[in-house]
Scaffold this motif. Structure first.
Motif, PDB file in Angstrom:
ATOM      1  N   GLY B 114      47.319  52.752  28.847  1.00 31.85           N
ATOM      2  CA  GLY B 114      46.727  52.064  28.095  1.00 31.85           C
ATOM      3  C   GLY B 114      47.463  50.643  28.718  1.00 31.85           C
ATOM      4  O   GLY B 114      46.827  49.312  29.524  1.00 31.85           O
ATOM      5  N   LEU B 115      48.415  50.319  28.212  1.00 33.07           N
ATOM      6  CA  LEU B 115      49.726  49.077  28.801  1.00 33.07           C
ATOM      7  C   LEU B 115      49.531  49.336  30.549  1.00 33.07           C
ATOM      8  O   LEU B 115      49.158  47.673  30.446  1.00 33.07           O
ATOM      9  N   ILE B 116      49.667  49.567  31.063  1.00 34.08           N
ATOM     10  CA  ILE B 116      49.816  49.459  31.862  1.00 34.08           C
ATOM     11  C   ILE B 116      48.422  48.984  33.088  1.00 34.08           C
ATOM     12  O   ILE B 116      48.154  48.125  33.677  1.00 34.08           O
ATOM     13  N   LEU B 117      47.569  49.581  32.094  1.00 29.31           N
ATOM     14  CA  LEU B 117      46.249  48.961  33.144  1.00 29.31           C
ATOM     15  C   LEU B 117      46.281  48.041  32.170  1.00 29.31           C
ATOM     16  O   LEU B 117      45.313  46.896  33.297  1.00 29.31           O
ATOM     17  N   PHE B 118      46.009  47.463  31.083  1.00 32.79           N
ATOM     18  CA  PHE B 118      45.875  45.811  30.036  1.00 32.79           C
ATOM     19  C   PHE B 118      47.488  45.131  31.356  1.00 32.79           C
ATOM     20  O   PHE B 118      46.642  44.143  31.564  1.00 32.79           O
ATOM     21  N   SER B 119      47.989  45.672  31.741  1.00 30.49           N
ATOM     22  CA  SER B 119      49.342  44.381  32.555  1.00 30.49           C
ATOM     23  C   SER B 119      48.501  44.756  33.651  1.00 30.49           C
ATOM     24  O   SER B 119      48.160  43.258  34.433  1.00 30.49           O
ATOM     25  N   THR B 120      47.508  45.562  33.888  1.00 22.67           N
ATOM     26  CA  THR B 120      47.278  45.635  36.066  1.00 22.67           C
ATOM     27  C   THR B 120      45.724  44.172  35.677  1.00 22.67           C
ATOM     28  O   THR B 120      45.879  43.551  36.662  1.00 22.67           O
ATOM     29  N   LEU B 121      44.944  44.333  34.664  1.00 23.28           N
ATOM     30  CA  LEU B 121      44.741  43.594  34.707  1.00 23.28           C
ATOM     31  C   LEU B 121      45.555  41.691  35.109  1.00 23.28           C
ATOM     32  O   LEU B 121      44.742  40.806  35.290  1.00 23.28           O
ATOM     33  N   GLY B 122      46.225  41.935  33.889  1.00 29.51           N
ATOM     34  CA  GLY B 122      47.091  40.481  34.297  1.00 29.51           C
ATOM     35  C   GLY B 122      47.184  40.204  35.857  1.00 29.51           C
ATOM     36  O   GLY B 122      47.113  38.742  35.443  1.00 29.51           O
ATOM     37  N   MET B 123      47.567  41.056  36.306  1.00 26.88           N
ATOM     38  CA  MET B 123      47.909  40.756  37.830  1.00 26.88           C
ATOM     39  C   MET B 123      46.709  39.951  38.758  1.00 26.88           C
ATOM     40  O   MET B 123      46.967  39.379  38.853  1.00 26.88           O
ATOM     41  N   THR B 248      60.617  51.057  35.672  1.00 22.15           N
ATOM     42  CA  THR B 248      61.250  50.437  36.607  1.00 22.15           C
ATOM     43  C   THR B 248      60.461  50.267  37.528  1.00 22.15           C
ATOM     44  O   THR B 248      60.397  49.402  38.045  1.00 22.15           O
ATOM     45  N   ALA B 249      60.387  51.639  38.334  1.00 20.25           N
ATOM     46  CA  ALA B 249      59.509  51.111  39.859  1.00 20.25           C
ATOM     47  C   ALA B 249      58.261  50.060  39.398  1.00 20.25           C
ATOM     48  O   ALA B 249      57.660  49.583  40.832  1.00 20.25           O
ATOM     49  N   PHE B 250      57.535  49.987  37.879  1.00 17.78           N
ATOM     50  CA  PHE B 250      56.175  49.390  38.055  1.00 17.78           C
ATOM     51  C   PHE B 250      56.765  48.290  38.048  1.00 17.78           C
ATOM     52  O   PHE B 250      55.801  46.787  38.553  1.00 17.78           O
ATOM     53  N   LEU B 251      57.728  47.504  38.030  1.00 17.62           N
ATOM     54  CA  LEU B 251      58.242  46.592  37.615  1.00 17.62           C
ATOM     55  C   LEU B 251      58.518  45.645  38.997  1.00 17.62           C
ATOM     56  O   LEU B 251      58.042  44.521  39.006  1.00 17.62           O
ATOM     57  N   SER B 252      59.000  46.625  39.573  1.00 22.81           N
ATOM     58  CA  SER B 252      59.327  45.670  40.944  1.00 22.81           C
ATOM     59  C   SER B 252      58.491  45.902  41.999  1.00 22.81           C
ATOM     60  O   SER B 252      58.467  45.256  43.005  1.00 22.81           O
ATOM     61  N   ALA B 253      56.544  46.285  41.918  1.00 23.91           N
ATOM     62  CA  ALA B 253      55.685  46.542  42.408  1.00 23.91           C
ATOM     63  C   ALA B 253      55.339  45.504  41.980  1.00 23.91           C
ATOM     64  O   ALA B 253      55.021  44.100  43.042  1.00 23.91           O
ATOM     65  N   GLY B 254      53.746  46.226  41.311  1.00 22.36           N
ATOM     66  CA  GLY B 254      52.939  45.079  41.033  1.00 22.36           C
ATOM     67  C   GLY B 254      53.400  43.792  40.538  1.00 22.36           C
ATOM     68  O   GLY B 254      52.831  42.744  41.184  1.00 22.36           O
ATOM     69  N   PRO B 255      53.967  43.242  39.381  1.00 20.27           N
ATOM     70  CA  PRO B 255      53.994  42.402  38.891  1.00 20.27           C
ATOM     71  C   PRO B 255      55.110  41.388  39.745  1.00 20.27           C
ATOM     72  O   PRO B 255      54.116  40.004  39.564  1.00 20.27           O
ATOM     73  N   LYS B 256      55.545  41.639  40.755  1.00 15.34           N
ATOM     74  CA  LYS B 256      56.293  40.369  41.224  1.00 15.34           C
ATOM     75  C   LYS B 256      55.129  40.088  42.008  1.00 15.34           C
ATOM     76  O   LYS B 256      55.026  39.336  42.956  1.00 15.34           O
ATOM     77  N   ALA B 257      54.237  41.292  42.751  1.00 16.36           N
ATOM     78  CA  ALA B 257      53.185  40.809  43.723  1.00 16.36           C
ATOM     79  C   ALA B 257      52.550  39.865  43.400  1.00 16.36           C
ATOM     80  O   ALA B 257      52.275  38.651  43.321  1.00 16.36           O
ATOM     81  N   ALA B 258      51.859  40.198  42.365  1.00 16.37           N
ATOM     82  CA  ALA B 258      51.566  39.307  41.340  1.00 16.37           C
ATOM     83  C   ALA B 258      52.019  37.827  40.626  1.00 16.37           C
ATOM     84  O   ALA B 258      51.176  36.393  41.183  1.00 16.37           O
ATOM     85  N   GLY B 259      52.876  38.001  41.030  1.00 24.25           N
ATOM     86  CA  GLY B 259      54.239  36.506  40.709  1.00 24.25           C
ATOM     87  C   GLY B 259      53.943  35.359  42.540  1.00 24.25           C
ATOM     88  O   GLY B 259      53.796  34.069  41.993  1.00 24.25           O
ATOM     89  N   PHE B 260      53.683  36.551  43.177  1.00 26.28           N
ATOM     90  CA  PHE B 260      53.479  35.531  44.289  1.00 26.28           C
ATOM     91  C   PHE B 260      52.409  35.514  44.451  1.00 26.28           C
ATOM     92  O   PHE B 260      51.748  34.390  45.023  1.00 26.28           O
ATOM     93  N   ALA B 261      51.187  36.256  44.395  1.00 21.75           N
ATOM     94  CA  ALA B 261      50.123  35.786  44.034  1.00 21.75           C
ATOM     95  C   ALA B 261      49.454  34.540  43.375  1.00 21.75           C
ATOM     96  O   ALA B 261      49.103  33.793  43.901  1.00 21.75           O
TER      97      ALA B 261
END
Lengths: 103, 499
Positions: B114-123, B248-261
């Motif tokens: 659930g948390l992974i899905l909701f954080s994808t929403l945040g991105m 760790t894998a998650f942190l290094s990919a999606g959230p960073k891309a979101a920051g750049f977005a």
């Protein structure tokens, strides 16, 4: 005779409040106190949002303030839970003692 | 009194709505599923995957749309759609590699997915932010979920510590981000990004409030934290080491891309008129980020820490493209499209490398020392082969996605006239080759310790992890060998926005 407080006074006050928060985060070592200092920073931010909103006659600033408050409440829920798990395992919330991860 | 609801096209929100609904269904399915005695909860992961696939489909239906629903609070356009693909790819790969990892650490529960899905929403909210308010909410939805995920192994002191460090520093950075937003609001009178861009165009040259510059500086601090740019990177290695490997894998990919977005939305588009004022700050940060990340990665003996520093260095390469995304004609288009391409490519080969780290684990023990990889080429040849491919791609050697990504970034920087920055970036990628190839050398040319050799017999792959690895390999090779399709898509996405 009426006297209106100029915008700059509000901004200076908000900058002072924000700086007190930043100084607290950098200087204090208790995780709970650090967390409270972050909340002080957010109060400073809120003050500047409200002041700008009044000065610009625009509502966005006040709406933003509500969102900041809501998010801060959510942050408290998550933050206290995290600090609690630390306390359970170490009986202390001093950030200097939390040092397993080092490079 | 008549109450009227404004009419909105919910189809524009379909990807986000599907994610929220799937997240809630996963939480409920976990709660009600607990009545059954069987301990296997991996069906929750497959449920999440189904939701992510549906979101992927809904997102693909949005290609070609340019809309600003909710009074411009959201900006649904080709750039948002492209970034959504990046986020969905990263979330899917992470869910796939979480199934076996979660079973080993008994954390296959509804909350995790659930948390992974909701954080994808945040991105997605960050990438589709048409207003600083939306971007702020996206940042917070993402971060609050990530704090919990980083500390998901509640019984482990290291995971707790990672969560606390991440939380305290993340909330601190949020304070700066908000203060910056309030200054931008005060200087331009609006939080809407489009209106802000319009205000700057209308303002007489060189006559903008000093508040604007303070606000930009504070925003750089706030976003710099999210994309792990030096000097706001201090938490990165600790959090990446302590968090569960799949996270760790998650942190290094999606959230960073979101920051750049978000950075692209705010700086490359809304504040494009002030490019001459902000590129200097980003130039310095990009140079520092690449150099420090690469130099510190050399001395790491823990592979999670090494990949953490490597991810800092890669954030530096993306920042190079960001520096170049403005100024002279056509630079904006080229710069932003290379940010898009690089984040997509990086997602595949970086998550692939982390999937190998996940596959190395035994029981509730992770093997994260570089020495654990000694002789892997003989013990588990296939695993070593794909790890070698990901290392080659991280190092930026053809014919992999990493090479094409670096190539387009450097080209965009040269095109915008940042010759020195390009030289620093090229020198950095030469340094980086050393520590990536060292992993390959350790895998193929060093004898493993005796107890490791015995252990090799019991090696087993879980099916989902194999699928994750295959997808990552396919992505890395496809973007490396046939990049033109994706480059075209990235260029067209930006073009659609600039009109």
């Amino acid at each position: 005779m009426s006297f209106t407080v100029p915008l700059s006074w509000y901004l200076v006050l908000s900058a002072i409040v924000f700086s007190i928060g930043v100084a607290g985060v950098l200087l204090r070592r208790n995780a709970l106190v650090i967390f409270m200092c972050i909340e002080i920073m957010l109060s400073g931010v809120n003050l500047s949002f409200i002041a700008f909103s009044r000065f610009l006659h625009s509502m966005s600033g006040q709406i933003f303030f509500f969102f900041v408050m809501t998010v801060a409440a959510a942050e408290v829920a998550v933050g206290l839970a995290i600090i609690l798990t630390i306390f359970r395992s170490r009986e202390s919330v001093d950030v200097d003692e939390v040092n397993l991860l080092r490079g | 009194m008549e109450l009227r609801f404004p009419e909105y096209d919910l189809g524009l929100l379909a990807p986000m709505l599907i994610l929220v609904i799937t997240g809630l269904v996963v939480l409920l399915a976990d709660t009600f599923g607990r009545r059954r005695a069987s301990g296997d909860r991996s069906f929750l992961a497959y449920l999440s995957l189904l939701g992510l696939l549906l979101t992927f489909y809904a997102n693909s239906r949005l290609s070609g749309v340019v809309a600003a629903p909710f009074h411009g609070l959201l900006a649904i356009d080709a750039v948002a759609v492209f970034f959504n693909y990046v986020f969905l790819a990263s979330s899917m790969l992470v869910v796939l590699m979480s199934i076996s990892y979660g079973a080993r650490h008994s954390m296959n529960v509804g909350e995790y997915y659930g948390l992974i899905l909701f954080s994808t929403l945040g991105m997605m909210l960050m990438a589709a932010g048409g207003d600083l308010m939306t971007i702020f909410l996206g940042v917070e939805i993402l971060s609050l979920n990530l704090y919990v995920l980083a500390g998901f192994l509640r019984g482990q002191a290291r995971s707790n510590e990672a969560a606390m460090k991440y939380f305290l520093l993340g909330a601190f950075a949020t304070g700066f981000l908000l203060y910056g937003i309030s200054f931008l609001y005060g200087a331009t009178g609006t939080t809407n990004l489009k209106a802000m861009g319009g205000f700057l165009k209308a303002a007489p040259a060189g006559n903008v409030s000093a508040l604007l510059y303070v606000g930009m500086g504070l925003l750089i601090v706030g976003f710099g934290f999210k994309v792990t740019a030096v000097p706001f990177h201090m938490y990165t290695p600790d959090v990446y080491e302590g968090a569960p490997t799949s996270i760790t894998a998650f942190l290094s990919a999606g959230p960073k891309a979101a920051g750049f977005a978000a950075l692209v939305r705010v700086f490359s588009f809304a504040l494009e008129g002030l490019h001459a004022d902000w590129w200097g700050a980003f130039w310095l940060i990009a140079a520092l980020t690449m150099t420090l990340g690469n130099i510190l990665a050399i001395v790491q003996a823990n592979i999670k820490r090494m990949l953490a520093y490597s991810s800092i260095a890669h954030a530096g390469y993306v920042l190079v493209a960001l520096v170049a995304s403005g100024g002279v004609g056509g630079a904006q288009r080229l710069g932003v499209s290379s940010v898009l391409f690089y984040t997509l490519a990086y997602t595949f080969f970086n998550l692939g490398a982390f999937a190998v780290v996940v596959a190395m684990g035994r029981g509730d023990r992770d093997q994260v020392g570089l020495a654990d990889y000694a002789g892997l080429g003989y013990r588990r040849p296939w695993l070593a082969l794909v790890m070698a491919l990901f290392m080659v791609s991280l190092a930026g050697i053809p014919p992999t996605a990493g090479f094409v990504g670096k190539f387009v970034v450097f080209k965009s920087a040269l095109n915008a006239g940042f010759v020195w920055l390009t030289i620093i970036a090229v020198l950095n990628s030469v340094v980086a080759v050393f520590y990536y190839l060292r992993v390959i050398v350790i895998m193929y040319m060093r004898e493993p310790a005796a107890e490791m050799q015995a252990e090799a017999a019991g090696a087993s792959f879980s099916g989902s992890l194999v699928i994750a690895l295959i997808l990552a390999v396919l992505g890395t090779l496809d973007l490396g060998l046939f990049p033109s399709r994706y480059l075209d898509l990235a260029l067209r996405s930006v073009q659609a926005l600039l009109g």
